[in-house]
Design a protein around this motif. Structure first.
Motif, PDB file in Angstrom:
ATOM      1  N   SER A  30      14.043  16.112  38.478  1.00 57.40           N
ATOM      2  CA  SER A  30      13.615  17.147  37.534  1.00 57.40           C
ATOM      3  C   SER A  30      13.499  18.497  38.233  1.00 57.40           C
ATOM      4  N   GLU A  31      13.615  19.545  37.436  1.00 59.73           N
ATOM      5  CA  GLU A  31      13.407  20.889  37.974  1.00 59.73           C
ATOM      6  C   GLU A  31      11.956  21.046  38.432  1.00 59.73           C
ATOM      7  N   ALA A  32      11.029  20.364  37.756  1.00 56.60           N
ATOM      8  CA  ALA A  32       9.613  20.404  38.149  1.00 56.60           C
ATOM      9  C   ALA A  32       9.427  19.839  39.552  1.00 56.60           C
ATOM     10  N   PHE A  33      10.175  18.776  39.881  1.00 52.77           N
ATOM     11  CA  PHE A  33      10.095  18.200  41.223  1.00 52.77           C
ATOM     12  C   PHE A  33      10.567  19.207  42.269  1.00 52.77           C
ATOM     13  N   ILE A  34      11.663  19.897  41.994  1.00 54.11           N
ATOM     14  CA  ILE A  34      12.173  20.907  42.929  1.00 54.11           C
ATOM     15  C   ILE A  34      11.142  22.015  43.106  1.00 54.11           C
ATOM     16  N   SER A  35      10.501  22.421  42.033  1.00 52.96           N
ATOM     17  CA  SER A  35       9.453  23.433  42.107  1.00 52.96           C
ATOM     18  C   SER A  35       8.299  22.959  42.998  1.00 52.96           C
ATOM     19  N   GLN A  36       7.928  21.685  42.869  1.00 52.52           N
ATOM     20  CA  GLN A  36       6.859  21.142  43.708  1.00 52.52           C
ATOM     21  C   GLN A  36       7.269  21.096  45.175  1.00 52.52           C
ATOM     22  N   VAL A  37       8.529  20.795  45.441  1.00 53.24           N
ATOM     23  CA  VAL A  37       9.020  20.812  46.830  1.00 53.24           C
ATOM     24  C   VAL A  37       8.942  22.239  47.373  1.00 53.24           C
ATOM     25  N   CYS A  38       9.350  23.209  46.571  1.00 48.35           N
ATOM     26  CA  CYS A  38       9.299  24.612  46.994  1.00 48.35           C
ATOM     27  C   CYS A  38       7.872  25.057  47.293  1.00 48.35           C
ATOM     28  N   ASN A  39       6.910  24.486  46.583  1.00 44.74           N
ATOM     29  CA  ASN A  39       5.497  24.837  46.777  1.00 44.74           C
ATOM     30  C   ASN A  39       4.775  23.905  47.738  1.00 44.74           C
TER      31      ASN A  39
END
Length: 71
Positions: A30-39
């Motif tokens: 998910s895009e949400a997972f990528i966002s969490q990795v970025c953060n």
């Protein structure tokens, strides 16, 4: 001494102009997972790191900064 990893994905998105949604599709996450990795709230698996390095045409080591912290 503790070792902490900081994601450098935000830098790679800026440098290449690629989008989180495109990486999410490439990794089938998910895009949400990528966002969490970025953060720095989630981490990529080794396989995901290799696929991400291929996506950005870089080395796996380029995707993270390793920080030593005193105990």
């Amino acid at each position: 001494m503790a070792l902490r990893m900081r994601s450098r994905l935000p830098e790679w998105f800026k440098k290449t102009g690629k989008k989180q949604v495109d990486l999410a599709r490439h990794l089938k996450v998910s895009e949400a997972f990528i966002s969490q990795v970025c953060n720095n709230k989630e981490k990529l698996t080794v396989v995901q790191m290799k696929m991400t390095a291929d996506f950005f045409d870089c080395y796996m080591d380029d995707l993270a900064e390793w920080i030593y912290e005193p105990d």
